[in-house]
Enzyme design. Sequence first.
Site, PDB file in Angstrom:
ATOM      1  N   GLU A  37       0.948  -1.471  -0.278  1.00 41.43           N
ATOM      2  CA  GLU A  37      -0.053   0.159  -0.265  1.00 41.43           C
ATOM      3  C   GLU A  37       1.087   1.415   0.226  1.00 41.43           C
ATOM      4  O   GLU A  37       0.921   2.050  -0.590  1.00 41.43           O
ATOM      5  CB  GLU A  37      -0.811   0.011   1.316  1.00 41.43           C
ATOM      6  CG  GLU A  37      -2.004  -0.936   0.797  1.00 41.43           C
ATOM      7  CD  GLU A  37      -3.100  -1.326   2.276  1.00 41.43           C
ATOM      8  OE1 GLU A  37      -3.249   0.129   3.030  1.00 41.43           O
ATOM      9  OE2 GLU A  37      -3.095  -2.069   2.369  1.00 41.43           O
ATOM     10  N   LYS A 120      25.553   6.519  24.406  1.00 45.85           N
ATOM     11  CA  LYS A 120      26.770   7.317  23.087  1.00 45.85           C
ATOM     12  C   LYS A 120      26.907   6.589  21.858  1.00 45.85           C
ATOM     13  O   LYS A 120      27.314   5.834  22.455  1.00 45.85           O
ATOM     14  CB  LYS A 120      28.419   7.916  24.570  1.00 45.85           C
ATOM     15  CG  LYS A 120      29.059   8.405  23.076  1.00 45.85           C
ATOM     16  CD  LYS A 120      29.650   8.985  23.864  1.00 45.85           C
ATOM     17  CE  LYS A 120      31.446   9.349  22.922  1.00 45.85           C
ATOM     18  NZ  LYS A 120      31.771   9.078  21.995  1.00 45.85           N
ATOM     19  N   ARG A 141      31.156  16.446  11.701  1.00 41.87           N
ATOM     20  CA  ARG A 141      31.578  17.569  12.805  1.00 41.87           C
ATOM     21  C   ARG A 141      33.092  17.903  12.688  1.00 41.87           C
ATOM     22  O   ARG A 141      33.388  19.278  12.384  1.00 41.87           O
ATOM     23  CB  ARG A 141      31.755  16.423  13.675  1.00 41.87           C
ATOM     24  CG  ARG A 141      33.138  17.251  14.777  1.00 41.87           C
ATOM     25  CD  ARG A 141      32.486  16.100  16.324  1.00 41.87           C
ATOM     26  NE  ARG A 141      33.721  16.999  17.158  1.00 41.87           N
ATOM     27  CZ  ARG A 141      34.208  17.451  17.315  1.00 41.87           C
ATOM     28  NH1 ARG A 141      35.620  16.850  16.126  1.00 41.87           N
ATOM     29  NH2 ARG A 141      35.412  18.056  18.385  1.00 41.87           N
ATOM     30  N   GLU A 179      23.204  11.782  15.687  1.00 37.61           N
ATOM     31  CA  GLU A 179      24.281  10.459  15.369  1.00 37.61           C
ATOM     32  C   GLU A 179      23.722  10.351  13.860  1.00 37.61           C
ATOM     33  O   GLU A 179      23.451   9.502  13.855  1.00 37.61           O
ATOM     34  CB  GLU A 179      25.267  10.196  16.275  1.00 37.61           C
ATOM     35  CG  GLU A 179      26.673   9.485  16.589  1.00 37.61           C
ATOM     36  CD  GLU A 179      27.099   9.664  17.078  1.00 37.61           C
ATOM     37  OE1 GLU A 179      27.468  10.969  17.510  1.00 37.61           O
ATOM     38  OE2 GLU A 179      28.547   9.276  17.658  1.00 37.61           O
ATOM     39  N   LYS A 296      24.466  14.903  30.875  1.00 34.58           N
ATOM     40  CA  LYS A 296      23.911  16.294  31.346  1.00 34.58           C
ATOM     41  C   LYS A 296      23.077  16.609  31.898  1.00 34.58           C
ATOM     42  O   LYS A 296      22.164  15.872  32.337  1.00 34.58           O
ATOM     43  CB  LYS A 296      23.207  15.925  29.619  1.00 34.58           C
ATOM     44  CG  LYS A 296      23.808  16.098  28.057  1.00 34.58           C
ATOM     45  CD  LYS A 296      23.405  15.906  27.037  1.00 34.58           C
ATOM     46  CE  LYS A 296      23.931  15.448  25.823  1.00 34.58           C
ATOM     47  NZ  LYS A 296      22.915  15.150  24.199  1.00 34.58           N
TER      48      LYS A 296
HETATM   49  N1  5U1 Z   1      23.976  11.082  23.482  1.00 35.61           N
HETATM   50  C1  5U1 Z   1      24.455  11.676  23.060  1.00 35.61           C
HETATM   51  N2  5U1 Z   1      25.885  11.754  22.208  1.00 35.61           N
HETATM   52  N3  5U1 Z   1      26.777  12.739  22.296  1.00 35.61           N
HETATM   53  C2  5U1 Z   1      27.908  13.203  21.336  1.00 35.61           C
HETATM   54  N4  5U1 Z   1      24.191  13.391  23.158  1.00 35.61           N
HETATM   55  C3  5U1 Z   1      25.190  13.580  23.219  1.00 35.61           C
HETATM   56  N5  5U1 Z   1      26.284  14.990  22.583  1.00 35.61           N
HETATM   57  C4  5U1 Z   1      27.005  15.312  22.508  1.00 35.61           C
HETATM   58  C5  5U1 Z   1      27.889  14.278  21.952  1.00 35.61           C
HETATM   59  C6  5U1 Z   1      28.845  14.957  20.366  1.00 35.61           C
HETATM   60  O1  5U1 Z   1      28.001  16.625  22.539  1.00 35.61           O
HETATM   61  C7  5U1 Z   1      26.854  17.655  22.381  1.00 35.61           C
HETATM   62  C8  5U1 Z   1      27.706  18.908  22.841  1.00 35.61           C
HETATM   63  C9  5U1 Z   1      25.850  17.947  22.226  1.00 35.61           C
END
Ligand code: 5U1
Length: 302
Positions: A37, A120, A141, A179, A296
């Site tokens: 579908e 991470k 990056r 990511e 964080k």
């Molecule tokens: N889960 C997560 N991975 N990570 C990688 N959060 C996160 N924040 C990051 C990075 C490099 O940098 C923050 C400074 C936004």
Amino acid sequence: MPVPATLIARIDELRLALRDHAHRYYVLDEPSLPDGEYDALYAELLALEQSHPELVTPDSPSQRVGATPDSAFQTISHSVPMLSLDNALTEGEWLAFDQRARERLGWDLSVGLPYVCEPKFDGLAVSLIYRDGVLVQAATRGDGQSGEDITANIRTIRSVPLRLFQSSIEPSLLEVRGEVLMPQEGFERLNAQQAERGDKLFANPRNAAAGALRQLDPNITAQRPLDFYAYAVAQIEGAEWPNSHGQTLSWLASLGFKQSHLVKQGRGPVFVQQAWQSLLDARESLPFAIDGMVVKVDDRQL
Ligand code: 5U1
């Protein structure tokens, strides 16, 4: 001859339906429609767009693989640097961070700081820029100050929205960070195909994801099983920032971005240590590779 309003309305309807089904399938992992579908709706949209090319828009679900192969990636300077993370490798280092943070913030020592804990992801950090809700630029990056323009490749990842869902906050500019990764199952399938063709095998999912993003031909990237998880907002123009990181993640989910089910919110250092232990216990059974847990402080002002 003017295009009939009914035809424009049908194209809009098809795009909305296809966006919604793709979001359920690729972002929420909750397919809502049999493949046949979905394919029929997609074919109808393609046919209408082919007969009226003037109605094709860059955010149409038909436009994921649109660009022709490029000869090189352009350099893009990040307006907000893409920072890397500091590490705490022992319990002592973690507790020292928590204490330092509380002292510097002048935080009441009897109350734990609010924290968000996230996996991470072992992938590649990218920046996505949306203007008026439409994806206009994606960059690697690089060295944190400038990266490469990989917009054409990022557009092929089905969990990256080409257009944001409507929300109560509609910024004119939004920069999302997150990511790109290759889930373990897709990585194994890709390596099996590579072996069958006598091509070089990838060492791990991260290398395979990096190879996919480096392709100059987005048609090749489109065939690689990539996924995208959003974890931060770097710029907002024309709207207020959410007050906390937890609110930011919920807002990103409402805009159509994929979020990990492993994110946890709580208070104090012991909560973080428990979250770390449960992530460690789950690590081997996760569908993707992780190389740690990100912690964080869950308050934008702090
Ligand atoms: N889960 C997560 N991975 N990570 C990688 N959060 C996160 N924040 C990051 C990075 C490099 O940098 C923050 C400074 C936004």
